[in-house]
Enzyme design. Sequence first.
Site, PDB file in Angstrom:
ATOM      1  N   ASN A  42       0.830  -1.203   0.000  1.00 10.28           N
ATOM      2  CA  ASN A  42       0.000   0.000   0.000  1.00 10.28           C
ATOM      3  C   ASN A  42       0.866   1.254   0.000  1.00 10.28           C
ATOM      4  O   ASN A  42       1.935   1.295   0.615  1.00 10.28           O
ATOM      5  CB  ASN A  42      -1.017  -0.001   1.144  1.00 10.28           C
ATOM      6  CG  ASN A  42      -0.447  -0.323   2.496  1.00 10.28           C
ATOM      7  OD1 ASN A  42       0.513  -1.058   2.619  1.00 10.28           O
ATOM      8  ND2 ASN A  42      -1.047   0.231   3.542  1.00 10.28           N
ATOM      9  N   ILE A  43       0.388   2.262  -0.731  1.00  9.67           N
ATOM     10  CA  ILE A  43       1.116   3.528  -0.898  1.00  9.67           C
ATOM     11  C   ILE A  43       0.163   4.653  -0.513  1.00  9.67           C
ATOM     12  O   ILE A  43      -0.828   4.904  -1.218  1.00  9.67           O
ATOM     13  CB  ILE A  43       1.620   3.687  -2.357  1.00  9.67           C
ATOM     14  CG1 ILE A  43       2.499   2.486  -2.746  1.00  9.67           C
ATOM     15  CG2 ILE A  43       2.386   5.001  -2.514  1.00  9.67           C
ATOM     16  CD1 ILE A  43       2.883   2.440  -4.219  1.00  9.67           C
ATOM     17  N   GLU A  44       0.445   5.286   0.627  1.00 13.54           N
ATOM     18  CA  GLU A  44      -0.461   6.328   1.130  1.00 13.54           C
ATOM     19  C   GLU A  44      -0.079   7.703   0.601  1.00 13.54           C
ATOM     20  O   GLU A  44       0.953   7.880  -0.050  1.00 13.54           O
ATOM     21  CB  GLU A  44      -0.452   6.280   2.664  1.00 13.54           C
ATOM     22  CG  GLU A  44      -0.941   4.921   3.152  1.00 13.54           C
ATOM     23  CD  GLU A  44      -1.145   4.836   4.654  1.00 13.54           C
ATOM     24  OE1 GLU A  44      -0.601   5.667   5.405  1.00 13.54           O
ATOM     25  OE2 GLU A  44      -1.880   3.901   5.070  1.00 13.54           O
ATOM     26  N   CYS A  53      -4.215   0.773  -2.320  1.00 15.87           N
ATOM     27  CA  CYS A  53      -4.029  -0.461  -1.545  1.00 15.87           C
ATOM     28  C   CYS A  53      -3.028  -1.396  -2.232  1.00 15.87           C
ATOM     29  O   CYS A  53      -2.840  -1.346  -3.454  1.00 15.87           O
ATOM     30  CB  CYS A  53      -5.347  -1.204  -1.405  1.00 15.87           C
ATOM     31  SG  CYS A  53      -6.572  -0.366  -0.411  1.00 15.87           S
ATOM     32  N   GLU A  55      -3.239  -4.545  -2.926  1.00 14.48           N
ATOM     33  CA  GLU A  55      -3.813  -5.439  -3.944  1.00 14.48           C
ATOM     34  C   GLU A  55      -3.882  -4.731  -5.297  1.00 14.48           C
ATOM     35  O   GLU A  55      -3.549  -5.301  -6.333  1.00 14.48           O
ATOM     36  CB  GLU A  55      -5.240  -5.866  -3.560  1.00 14.48           C
ATOM     37  CG  GLU A  55      -5.347  -6.633  -2.267  1.00 14.48           C
ATOM     38  CD  GLU A  55      -5.590  -5.743  -1.047  1.00 14.48           C
ATOM     39  OE1 GLU A  55      -4.938  -4.683  -0.928  1.00 14.48           O
ATOM     40  OE2 GLU A  55      -6.414  -6.122  -0.209  1.00 14.48           O
ATOM     41  N   CYS A  86     -10.454  -4.400   0.914  1.00 15.54           N
ATOM     42  CA  CYS A  86     -11.480  -3.343   0.898  1.00 15.54           C
ATOM     43  C   CYS A  86     -12.381  -3.488  -0.336  1.00 15.54           C
ATOM     44  O   CYS A  86     -12.063  -4.219  -1.283  1.00 15.54           O
ATOM     45  CB  CYS A  86     -10.827  -1.966   0.945  1.00 15.54           C
ATOM     46  SG  CYS A  86     -10.257  -1.382  -0.657  1.00 15.54           S
ATOM     47  N   CYS A  89     -10.814  -2.626  -3.822  1.00 17.67           N
ATOM     48  CA  CYS A  89      -9.932  -3.691  -4.328  1.00 17.67           C
ATOM     49  C   CYS A  89     -10.743  -4.871  -4.843  1.00 17.67           C
ATOM     50  O   CYS A  89     -10.406  -5.475  -5.865  1.00 17.67           O
ATOM     51  CB  CYS A  89      -8.963  -4.146  -3.239  1.00 17.67           C
ATOM     52  SG  CYS A  89      -7.677  -2.916  -2.926  1.00 17.67           S
TER      53      CYS A  89
HETATM   54  N1  THU Z   1      -5.223  -1.304   2.764  1.00 16.62           N
HETATM   55  C1  THU Z   1      -4.724  -2.153   1.811  1.00 16.62           C
HETATM   56  O1  THU Z   1      -3.610  -1.951   1.318  1.00 16.62           O
HETATM   57  N2  THU Z   1      -5.489  -3.183   1.413  1.00 16.62           N
HETATM   58  C2  THU Z   1      -6.724  -3.468   1.920  1.00 16.62           C
HETATM   59  O2  THU Z   1      -7.416  -4.327   1.395  1.00 16.62           O
HETATM   60  C3  THU Z   1      -7.205  -2.750   3.109  1.00 16.62           C
HETATM   61  C4  THU Z   1      -6.539  -1.448   3.360  1.00 16.62           C
HETATM   62  C5  THU Z   1      -4.398  -0.164   3.211  1.00 16.62           C
HETATM   63  C6  THU Z   1      -4.891   1.185   2.779  1.00 16.62           C
HETATM   64  C7  THU Z   1      -4.271   2.083   3.829  1.00 16.62           C
HETATM   65  O3  THU Z   1      -2.953   2.401   3.421  1.00 16.62           O
HETATM   66  C8  THU Z   1      -4.186   1.200   5.065  1.00 16.62           C
HETATM   67  O4  THU Z   1      -4.343  -0.131   4.619  1.00 16.62           O
HETATM   68  C9  THU Z   1      -5.239   1.511   6.118  1.00 16.62           C
HETATM   69  O5  THU Z   1      -6.512   1.522   5.586  1.00 16.62           O
END
Ligand code: THU
Length: 135
Positions: A42-44, A53, A55, A86, A89
């Site tokens: 995941n890259i915020e 996310c 995935e 989520c 995804c």
């Molecule tokens: N996140 C994912 O990478 N995949 C998911 O299916 C659920 C959420 C990440 C997004 C965000 O960076 C962090 O988890 C918290 O929501």
Amino acid sequence: MDTQRLIKEAIKIRDKAYTPYSKFNVGAALLTKDGTLYTGCNIENAAYPVTCCAERVAIFKAVSDGHYEFKELAVVADTARPVPPCGSCRQVMSEFFHPDLTIHLTNLTDTVKTVKMSELLPFSFSPDDLIRKES
Ligand code: THU
């Protein structure tokens, strides 16, 4: 590639997650039909909703390299139960994954839940729904 190796790759890429805001790292490992491995974390972003996310990063990397056919996906996070992907995804997965495609959801304590794409997002909006039936 066996399931354990796929999960290991997801755990490995999880360390690369860019998560200064949530500190919640997720890793994903995706196997294409021809056996190529793609991983994603995941890259915020400071503008929170722009976050991508793990995935979707893995899927987009594969698609941008010309892969549209997939075999298996593993997703891992430090959750109590196997990490549930989520909704966004799930929708992206359903665009590219066959309903029978195997998805391994896991955590850092080796609890694995293996599901099919169709179980993750039943009755999903699909490309077929864009085609209007002549009446
Ligand atoms: N996140 C994912 O990478 N995949 C998911 O299916 C659920 C959420 C990440 C997004 C965000 O960076 C962090 O988890 C918290 O929501």
